[in-house]
Design an enzyme around this catalytic site. Structure first.
Site, PDB file in Angstrom:
ATOM      1  N   CYS A  64       0.792  -1.160   0.055  1.00 14.68           N
ATOM      2  CA  CYS A  64      -0.020   0.117   0.005  1.00 14.68           C
ATOM      3  C   CYS A  64       0.796   1.080  -0.006  1.00 14.68           C
ATOM      4  O   CYS A  64       2.126   1.258   0.371  1.00 14.68           O
ATOM      5  CB  CYS A  64      -0.986   0.140   1.418  1.00 14.68           C
ATOM      6  SG  CYS A  64      -2.150   1.305   1.198  1.00 14.68           S
ATOM      7  N   CYS A 120      -3.533   6.310   0.240  1.00 14.84           N
ATOM      8  CA  CYS A 120      -3.042   4.962  -0.186  1.00 14.84           C
ATOM      9  C   CYS A 120      -2.634   5.313  -1.943  1.00 14.84           C
ATOM     10  O   CYS A 120      -2.654   3.854  -2.400  1.00 14.84           O
ATOM     11  CB  CYS A 120      -4.254   3.986   0.063  1.00 14.84           C
ATOM     12  SG  CYS A 120      -4.423   3.861   1.873  1.00 14.84           S
ATOM     13  N   LYS A 156     -12.246  -4.528   2.328  1.00 18.06           N
ATOM     14  CA  LYS A 156     -11.602  -3.728   3.451  1.00 18.06           C
ATOM     15  C   LYS A 156     -12.699  -2.405   3.761  1.00 18.06           C
ATOM     16  O   LYS A 156     -12.781  -1.751   2.749  1.00 18.06           O
ATOM     17  CB  LYS A 156     -10.184  -3.351   3.004  1.00 18.06           C
ATOM     18  CG  LYS A 156      -9.781  -2.435   3.905  1.00 18.06           C
ATOM     19  CD  LYS A 156      -8.165  -2.167   3.852  1.00 18.06           C
ATOM     20  CE  LYS A 156      -7.454  -1.112   4.808  1.00 18.06           C
ATOM     21  NZ  LYS A 156      -6.382  -0.830   4.302  1.00 18.06           N
ATOM     22  N   GLU A 178     -16.822  -7.507  -4.558  1.00 17.41           N
ATOM     23  CA  GLU A 178     -15.522  -7.384  -4.292  1.00 17.41           C
ATOM     24  C   GLU A 178     -14.332  -8.512  -4.444  1.00 17.41           C
ATOM     25  O   GLU A 178     -13.489  -8.670  -5.138  1.00 17.41           O
ATOM     26  CB  GLU A 178     -14.971  -6.252  -3.252  1.00 17.41           C
ATOM     27  CG  GLU A 178     -15.342  -4.875  -3.159  1.00 17.41           C
ATOM     28  CD  GLU A 178     -14.253  -4.000  -3.943  1.00 17.41           C
ATOM     29  OE1 GLU A 178     -13.280  -4.774  -4.512  1.00 17.41           O
ATOM     30  OE2 GLU A 178     -14.663  -2.851  -4.055  1.00 17.41           O
ATOM     31  N   LYS A 217     -11.756  -7.344   6.308  1.00 12.73           N
ATOM     32  CA  LYS A 217     -10.974  -6.638   7.438  1.00 12.73           C
ATOM     33  C   LYS A 217     -12.030  -5.389   7.619  1.00 12.73           C
ATOM     34  O   LYS A 217     -12.460  -4.616   6.815  1.00 12.73           O
ATOM     35  CB  LYS A 217      -9.648  -6.211   6.722  1.00 12.73           C
ATOM     36  CG  LYS A 217      -9.132  -4.999   7.819  1.00 12.73           C
ATOM     37  CD  LYS A 217      -7.545  -4.774   6.998  1.00 12.73           C
ATOM     38  CE  LYS A 217      -6.876  -3.313   7.773  1.00 12.73           C
ATOM     39  NZ  LYS A 217      -6.009  -2.714   7.068  1.00 12.73           N
ATOM     40  N   SER A 229      -5.851  -3.134  14.590  1.00 18.74           N
ATOM     41  CA  SER A 229      -5.393  -2.519  15.729  1.00 18.74           C
ATOM     42  C   SER A 229      -6.205  -2.036  16.754  1.00 18.74           C
ATOM     43  O   SER A 229      -6.124  -2.353  17.972  1.00 18.74           O
ATOM     44  CB  SER A 229      -4.547  -1.597  15.296  1.00 18.74           C
ATOM     45  OG  SER A 229      -5.386  -0.460  14.524  1.00 18.74           O
ATOM     46  N   TYR A 260      -2.429  -9.211  16.307  1.00 20.07           N
ATOM     47  CA  TYR A 260      -1.318  -8.599  16.981  1.00 20.07           C
ATOM     48  C   TYR A 260      -1.047  -9.674  18.347  1.00 20.07           C
ATOM     49  O   TYR A 260      -0.143  -9.599  18.969  1.00 20.07           O
ATOM     50  CB  TYR A 260      -1.500  -7.327  17.333  1.00 20.07           C
ATOM     51  CG  TYR A 260      -1.696  -6.189  16.232  1.00 20.07           C
ATOM     52  CD1 TYR A 260      -0.466  -5.907  15.426  1.00 20.07           C
ATOM     53  CD2 TYR A 260      -2.746  -5.919  15.682  1.00 20.07           C
ATOM     54  CE1 TYR A 260      -0.557  -5.103  14.391  1.00 20.07           C
ATOM     55  CE2 TYR A 260      -3.179  -5.283  14.564  1.00 20.07           C
ATOM     56  CZ  TYR A 260      -1.795  -4.682  13.954  1.00 20.07           C
ATOM     57  OH  TYR A 260      -2.012  -4.015  12.851  1.00 20.07           O
TER      58      TYR A 260
HETATM   59  C1  PBG Z   1      -2.975   0.247   4.806  1.00 17.71           C
HETATM   60  C2  PBG Z   1      -3.436  -0.578   5.945  1.00 17.71           C
HETATM   61  C3  PBG Z   1      -4.076  -0.336   7.211  1.00 17.71           C
HETATM   62  C4  PBG Z   1      -4.215  -1.517   7.959  1.00 17.71           C
HETATM   63  C5  PBG Z   1      -3.549  -2.314   7.220  1.00 17.71           C
HETATM   64  N1  PBG Z   1      -3.258  -1.786   6.011  1.00 17.71           N
HETATM   65  C6  PBG Z   1      -4.700   0.907   7.650  1.00 17.71           C
HETATM   66  C7  PBG Z   1      -5.434   1.856   6.796  1.00 17.71           C
HETATM   67  O1  PBG Z   1      -6.318   1.431   5.699  1.00 17.71           O
HETATM   68  O2  PBG Z   1      -5.907   3.160   7.259  1.00 17.71           O
HETATM   69  C8  PBG Z   1      -4.993  -1.435   9.174  1.00 17.71           C
HETATM   70  C9  PBG Z   1      -4.491  -2.559  10.108  1.00 17.71           C
HETATM   71  C10 PBG Z   1      -4.944  -2.227  11.725  1.00 17.71           C
HETATM   72  O3  PBG Z   1      -5.596  -1.356  11.964  1.00 17.71           O
HETATM   73  O4  PBG Z   1      -4.400  -3.131  12.504  1.00 17.71           O
HETATM   74  N2  PBG Z   1      -3.625   0.657   4.117  1.00 17.71           N
END
Ligand code: PBG
Length: 328
Positions: A120, A130, A199, A237, A252, A278, A317
């Site tokens: 990304c 991105c 996503k 998608e 995600k 996260s 994590y």
């Molecule tokens: C990159 C990306 C993101 C995450 C994984 N790849 C962040 C976003 O889209 O802002 C998030 C992972 C997480 O929150 O643990 N685009």
């Protein structure tokens, strides 16, 4: 009431019975550990909103990956923290950047570890979006097709370094086909593609953006990431990405999207990954630190729910602590 009454409790009487009839169990083999890679040596900077997670220099990445692998976690996914950011995110395809160096070091130290890389631009652009920004109809937007060229360069850089799997997370249209073609033409037909297919534009990414320094300087990601209200669109998608050549697809975040994981699982026959992101991690850590929940129990319950929903692979994590809790 019918007679005699039905007694499902019979099979819950002892732990032996319960484990015999358990439908879903976790193993460390389900997990992928995300790692944030920076330059330098012996660097280990804590991420405040993610207790237990660090920004790591390459040598420290190797240490953590060794530990995870020793506890039967088969894979890591790398996110890069470059020294230099610019409008196009050119550090994203730097053969001497943190991700490329970490891939090489990991494949040297642990040839059997499955090394994945996140593909990304947001970690590498100074504006935090991105892809490449352009003006269109009076708005600043991410240019889809121009961004595909940048993503292809980044994926190739990771493949050259020896990545087993590249995972585009940008949500541009057509990136799976673009990356597959670029990889194949460069002789990397063995490199697998894990597409972040569904996503969502989510508030759960905030701690990650602190860790990766990738918060958009202006605006948000709603014009490329998915609307949280949409489920049918996730299936679309996913179908598109499989048709374009994705070897595995991802949903995600995971926890607020368990219904999507289940629907996607029944829609396609490629492996389905889910990202326990996260913000999901931070909530468990915060409540645990306050003594409001039994942190280990809740962690395992959440991971189990993601697997039960239909995920074959869980990016989390918690990977190392969960593997340890499972006795690995
Ligand atoms: C990159 C990306 C993101 C995450 C994984 N790849 C962040 C976003 O889209 O802002 C998030 C992972 C997480 O929150 O643990 N685009």
């Amino acid at each position: 009431m019918s007679f005699p009454i039905q007694r499902p409790r019979r099979l819950r009487r002892t732990e032996t019975l319960r484990s015999m009839v358990r439908e879903t169990s976790l193993t460390p083999n389900d997990f992928v550990l995300p790692l944030f890679v920076m330059t330098g040596k012996q660097q280990r900077h804590p991420v405040p909103s993610m207790p237990g997670v660090f920004q790591l220099s390459v040598d420290e990445v190797v240490k953590d990956a060794k530990l995870a692998f020793a506890h039967a976690v088969p894979s890591v996914i790398l996110f890069g923290l470059p020294e230099h950011k610019d409008a196009l995110g050119s550090s994203g395809w730097d053969a001497h950047g943190p991700v490329a160096l970490a891939v090489r070091a990991l494949k040297d130290a642990l040839p059997e570890l499955c090394v994945m890389t996140d593909v990304c631009m947001c970690e590498y652009t100074d504006h935090g979006h991105c892809g490449k920004l352009v003006q269109s109809r009076g708005q600043t937007v991410v240019d889809n097709d121009a961004t595909l060229e940048l993503l292809a360069r980044e994926a190739l850089c990771h493949a050259e370094a020896g990545a087993d799997v590249v995972a585009p997370s940008d949500m541009m249209d057509g990136r799976v086909a673009k990356l597959r073609k670029a990889l194949d033409e460069a002789g990397h037909s063995e490199v697998a593609l894990l597409s972040y297919a569904a996503k969502y534009a989510s508030g759960f990414y905030a701690p990650f953006r602190e860790a990766a320094g990738s918060t958009p300087q202006a605006g948000d990601r709603r014009s490329y990431q998915m609307d949280p209200g949409n489920a049918r669109e996730a299936l679309r998608e996913v179908r598109l990405d499989v048709a374009e050549g994705a070897d595995m697809i991802m949903v995600k975040p995971a926890l607020s999207y368990l219904d999507i994981i289940t629907r996607v699982r029944s829609e396609v026959d490629v492996p389905v990954a889910a990202y326990n992101v996260s913000g999901e991690y931070a909530m468990v850590k915060a409540a645990g630190a306050n003594g409001w929940i039994d942190e280990q129990r809740v962690m395992l319950e959440i991971l189990l729910s993601i697997k039960r929903a239909g995920a074959d692979i869980i990016l989390t994590y918690h990977a190392l602590e969960a593997a340890r809790a499972l006795g690995a």
